[in-house]
Motif scaffolding. Structure first.
Motif: not given
Length: 208
Positions: A60-77, A119-123
């Motif tokens: 999975y790729g992202f144009v900056n590291d902030e996007e990557r960090k957000l993705f990791l925190r979302l997918q770990n939920a 799912t939204a509430s859990r997120l």
């Protein structure tokens, strides 16, 4: 673990980029807003996450590291995972997600296919308090909060291996559609030729 990759955009798919790096082609899945910024033939750096499953290895790729960090925190939920995290970042821009999660705006989160009320509430419960560093960066850069999502129109896909020819013809003023049609109709004639020869052959077809 692959932290980032530098290479040339070979071609674009609906949800991924084919990146050529050191002579190897990598399929890298990306959020649609980020994918929309890429241009065939362009040299880019992507911040990546390598996801290993029993039956597949995915990048999975992202144009900056902030996007990557957000993705990791979302997918770990709990109950989210990589597929739904990518869907979220394709339907809501970076700033929208930050604001929705920090303000417990579950209605906005439910706009994403596959996310219901539970799912939204859990997120919100799991991710809300883990975004302070990203919020601090985004609040200093309005572009990170306000960048719009551009819905990709169905652009013609250029056959793999013709990125240089495509870039040359684009620079001469031909459209995506014209080039795709020309390449598709004469792949046998173009195969094995140098870029210069390919351009001459394609120009004959395009100028008819």
């Amino acid at each position: 673990m692959i932290a980032f990759m530098v290479g040339m955009v070979d071609s674009l798919e609906e949800d991924a980029v084919l990146l050529e790096a050191a002579g190897i082609g990598y399929r890298i899945y990306m959020p649609i807003p980020s994918l929309q910024t890429l241009i065939i033939g362009q040299s880019i750096r992507l911040y990546t996450y390598q996801h290993v499953r029993e039956d597949a290895l995915m990048l999975y790729g992202f144009v900056n590291d902030e996007e990557r960090k957000l993705f990791l925190r979302l997918q770990n939920a709990n109950g989210v995972g990589t597929k739904l995290a990518l869907t979220m970042m394709s339907h809501l821009r970076f700033g929208q997600l930050l604001v929705a999660l920090r303000s417990s705006d579950t209605k906005t989160l439910q706009q994403v296919p596959g996310i219901g009320a539970k799912t939204a509430s859990r997120l919100v419960l799991e991710v809300k308090d883990r975004l302070d560093d990203l919020w601090l960066l985004a609040s200093k850069d309005e572009a990170m909060l306000d960048a719009p999502i551009v819905v990709r129109s169905k652009e013609p896909m250029i056959p793999r291996g013709y990125a240089d020819l495509f870039a040359a013809l684009i620079s001469l003023g031909f459209s995506h559609k014209e080039i795709e049609h020309a390449i598709g109709s004469m792949e046998e004639q173009l195969a094995g030729k140098s870029v210069g020869e390919q351009v001459k052959i394609a120009l004959r077809a395009l100028e008819r």
